[in-house]
Motif scaffolding. Sequence first.
Motif, mmCIF file in Angstrom:
data_model
loop_
_atom_site.group_PDB
_atom_site.id
_atom_site.type_symbol
_atom_site.label_atom_id
_atom_site.label_comp_id
_atom_site.label_asym_id
_atom_site.label_seq_id
_atom_site.Cartn_x
_atom_site.Cartn_y
_atom_site.Cartn_z
ATOM 1 N N THR A 3 0.650 12.034 2.575
ATOM 2 C CA THR A 3 0.910 11.066 3.438
ATOM 3 C C THR A 3 -0.377 10.453 3.784
ATOM 4 O O THR A 3 -0.657 9.106 4.117
ATOM 5 C CB THR A 3 1.900 11.200 4.683
ATOM 6 O OG1 THR A 3 1.651 12.452 5.358
ATOM 7 C CG2 THR A 3 3.300 11.071 4.431
ATOM 8 N N LEU A 4 -1.248 11.377 4.243
ATOM 9 C CA LEU A 4 -2.615 10.931 4.642
ATOM 10 C C LEU A 4 -3.420 10.486 3.497
ATOM 11 O O LEU A 4 -3.863 9.401 3.970
ATOM 12 C CB LEU A 4 -3.312 12.574 5.123
ATOM 13 C CG LEU A 4 -4.598 12.203 5.739
ATOM 14 C CD1 LEU A 4 -4.547 11.637 7.109
ATOM 15 C CD2 LEU A 4 -5.520 13.393 5.692
ATOM 16 N N THR A 8 -5.088 6.807 3.492
ATOM 17 C CA THR A 8 -6.431 6.434 3.423
ATOM 18 C C THR A 8 -6.719 5.455 2.177
ATOM 19 O O THR A 8 -7.548 4.607 2.507
ATOM 20 C CB THR A 8 -7.433 7.814 3.120
ATOM 21 O OG1 THR A 8 -6.520 8.484 2.407
ATOM 22 C CG2 THR A 8 -7.904 8.308 4.292
ATOM 23 N N LEU A 9 -5.798 5.847 1.261
ATOM 24 C CA LEU A 9 -5.965 4.572 0.219
ATOM 25 C C LEU A 9 -5.540 3.170 0.499
ATOM 26 O O LEU A 9 -6.172 2.523 0.010
ATOM 27 C CB LEU A 9 -4.712 4.925 -0.810
ATOM 28 C CG LEU A 9 -5.125 4.594 -2.387
ATOM 29 C CD1 LEU A 9 -6.288 5.678 -2.788
ATOM 30 C CD2 LEU A 9 -3.835 4.888 -3.303
ATOM 31 N N PHE A 10 -4.640 3.098 1.453
ATOM 32 C CA PHE A 10 -4.209 1.922 1.969
ATOM 33 C C PHE A 10 -5.234 1.220 2.619
ATOM 34 O O PHE A 10 -5.564 0.054 2.400
ATOM 35 C CB PHE A 10 -2.981 2.161 2.900
ATOM 36 C CG PHE A 10 -2.465 0.730 3.582
ATOM 37 C CD1 PHE A 10 -1.930 -0.107 2.778
ATOM 38 C CD2 PHE A 10 -2.818 0.496 4.817
ATOM 39 C CE1 PHE A 10 -1.569 -1.292 3.520
ATOM 40 C CE2 PHE A 10 -2.655 -0.570 5.593
ATOM 41 C CZ PHE A 10 -1.861 -1.528 4.884
ATOM 42 N N GLN A 14 -7.526 -2.092 1.902
ATOM 43 C CA GLN A 14 -7.570 -3.369 2.860
ATOM 44 C C GLN A 14 -8.981 -3.835 2.996
ATOM 45 O O GLN A 14 -9.472 -4.825 3.115
ATOM 46 C CB GLN A 14 -6.921 -3.134 4.420
ATOM 47 C CG GLN A 14 -5.355 -2.542 4.163
ATOM 48 C CD GLN A 14 -4.755 -3.710 3.849
ATOM 49 O OE1 GLN A 14 -4.854 -4.918 4.314
ATOM 50 N NE2 GLN A 14 -3.753 -3.559 2.879
ATOM 51 N N LEU A 15 -9.868 -2.893 3.121
ATOM 52 C CA LEU A 15 -11.147 -2.944 3.490
ATOM 53 C C LEU A 15 -11.756 -3.647 2.104
ATOM 54 O O LEU A 15 -12.682 -4.593 2.357
ATOM 55 C CB LEU A 15 -12.023 -1.583 3.451
ATOM 56 C CG LEU A 15 -13.268 -1.568 4.359
ATOM 57 C CD1 LEU A 15 -12.693 -1.665 5.893
ATOM 58 C CD2 LEU A 15 -14.012 -0.028 4.374
#
Lengths: 280, 286, 363
Positions: A3-4, A8-10, A14-15
């Motif tokens: 889940t972590l 982070t991928l998400f 977004q960045l």
Amino acid sequence: MTTLSRSTLFWQRQLLILLALAVFFVALVLPFCMAVLWSLVDPSTPWAYPAVLPPVLSLRRWVEIWTTSALPQAMYNSYTLAACVSILTLLLAMPTAYAFGRMEFPGKAVAQMLTLVPLILPGFVSAIFFSALLIELGLYSRFLGILIGHTVGLLPYAIRLLSVSFSMVRQDLIDAARDLGASRMVVFRTAYLPVLKPGLLAALIIVFILSIEEFAISYIVGAPDFTTVPTILYSYLGYNFIRPNAAAVSLILVVPNVLLMLIAERLLKSADPAVMTGKG
Amino acid sequence: MKRQRLTPYLLLLPGLFPIVAFMSLVVGMAVSQSIGYFNFAGDDRFSLEFWEGMLSQNQFWRVFWYSARIAILSSLISVMLAYPVALWLRRPFPGSDLISAMIKAPLLVHGLVAAFLFVNFISFQGFLNVALVKLGLIDRPIRMQNDSYAIGVVILQVWKNMPLAFLVITGSVRAIGDDILDAARDLGAGSLARLRRVILPLTLRALQAALILIFIGAAGDWSFQVVAGPTNIQSMAQFMHRVQSDNAAHGWNEAAVVAVMLMALSLFGSLTLAGLMQLIVRRMGR
Amino acid sequence: MAQASTALSVRSASLRYGTFQALSEISFEASQGQLVTLLGPSGCGKTTLLKAIAGFIPLDGGTVEIKGQDMQDVPPEKRDTAMCFQSYALFPHLTVADNIGFGLRQRRLGAQDIATRVAAVAEQVGLSSQLGKLPGQLSGGQQQRVALARAMAVRPGVMLFDEPLSNLDAKLRDHVRMEIRALQREHGFTAVYVTHDQAEALAMSDLVIVMRAGVIEQMGRPEDIYRFPANRFVADFIGTANIMPLRILDVDRTRGEYKVSSPLGEAVVRSDTPPVSDHIYACWRPEDAQITKPTADAQNRFEVRVTTRTFLGSQCDFSVHPLGDATNRYRIQTHGFAPVSEGETIGVVIAPDAIRFLAEAVR
């Protein structure tokens, strides 16, 4: 743990999206805003350093360009020319596109390669030596010269687009229509036309836009008697750089074409059989 | 039966014949003028004097290599920028459609307009200068327009051509099935190995196509160079046009030499670049 | 820690996409050299489970252990699995030899070793003469073999098959199925095999896991699953089954016999396991029914009318219904030719132990 890494991928994504938006803003939105501002600068009070924004805004520059420059004539020239070019190009491209889209014959691949040659010839080489050819042939009509040049130069696009359209016509529909005793006309209306129509319209629009935008042949063959929108724009960018005028003409050149292109893209998407049957 | 076999070729005539006729006449015109035929000033006779004259000029070679350099830089940078973005957007995600639309937007902007927007942006009192001054990074505006390293031209070329590269590469990147990449992964290939051994080889043709298209466009560039390029050097197209209009007597013939050399540069330069790319991809795949 | 002989162990594997529960609490083990089949209709989660074992899909909960090692944070490329894809997923730009050797090169084997091993595997699957070709030049069956050889070449701890035969035509499918089973037995590799074809599952597995909607419905040896299906879904999915509701009337505990009423009439059921309820579903297989003369007398003999008769060569299929009740249809099957015509009334006998209670009460 999983889940972590998902989150982070998400955030990475977004960045990156934000970064893309920022680049887009700086590379496209901002310059266009500047162009709009410049076209609205009032001629009486120039926009000069260190003013961040133009001191006085008005539409006087637009009125001035419209009434005093050759822009109306250039627009008339461009649009008449583009209409003629697109109709002529489509008429010439149709039979060839039919052969490419619906027939198999020896030498097809070579013929398809040959149609693409105009795309790889440097624009100014073909423009300059086409004008030499026109002199040699004694053809002095600027309009006719540019019409021929544009038509040949844009035939590859029309042939390619229409070939795809023709190849999307379903043989089983044609067979079914003929099996049910339909005449040639009815076969065309039921099997061909629904698939071809969006492709035809899209090709018409794209050739129209490309003809308006074409610069090399219009400039070399047409200048200085026959002006088109791009050649007018060039005259404001060249030795005498008139920024507000260039800004206004830029907008006149880009905005209608973008709108037309969006329509063409919509048409091409609607013609895609994958979209029609819902299969990805 | 005989007629049926002829039908496709008859159908080809209206579309293909104008193209072939126009192209062979135009290229033929350039080649023959470069060797002294179709002379507008004086008699037609075979002569290599225009070739000798042009190829012995230092200025010509400066122009030639300048255009070659711009073309190489523009095509390589465009492809290198477009490739990772195409990979990133291989699988759709929320917002990916918007990003591809934004990337493709410059395709709809006319080259001259792009050049104007750029010049306006970096000009003495353009946005960039004002922003830099306001941010306190510089004291007063600096002159960036028509820089002598042609950075502006390359930026414009990349700005205009990166979307084209993106379009060409995206198609082939998306055509790689998920299963293929999963299979590579399952057999022990990490992300770098997948890129080297599967993705790059499978997208090589698209990479080459993008390189060739952009190289040819940039080598023959006129608008960007005229508006935003350095004033101390010319591009091949600009040089050709100037030679043709300035050198009254044999302008056409000399311009024809430049034209043939430009075509040669486009053809061989782009093919060499594509060949090198193939070599690199093969080497990396090993 | 699982035992040394356990090659793969999945415990409480769960996965949820939004509100859709793709996998819930899946647990099973495969010992070394076993072929385990995940069987179920499309969308039952079998391929998702396979991809979770390979590591392509991270689980929300539960664990996957390969050879006693927890795979939680191990990415697919580091897991000791090799998958045979439904689409084959061959690398189109690589020759057959390079395809087979792909995994070996990733494992940094020397060129000589790779060549030897590729040749050996190619020999086993009968591809020795095709090594120089590209996948596009091969037939579907040959491509399937390349996919198999590519996975076998790395000698994985667990081989994963994702419906590997679904793109082959029927005849070739039987052949390749036997071949995969033979290779698997010969080399003793552990395999998880996903299919929606129950015949395939019965024919080649050591252990069959029947799944539906992300849940294991039943797990067991093929013959047990066929003979003792747990519920209506499994009975219906595996082979052909006649399912009917029963009401228990009387019990004879010493002989394990139950007197029941069924749509066919009163009947006797012999069962080692007691029914879960008084009102329960039961099933029997079409081949369990024997056609007798109308006058013959026997236990569990029912009068039925034949509505359709289908001659299939080696067997005959009948659709029948109880007299005076056309709503309940049953299928029966005989070997060879049976001289019975449509519309005729016949007697059928079903042995008491051929009728099985399903662990599913009628609600």
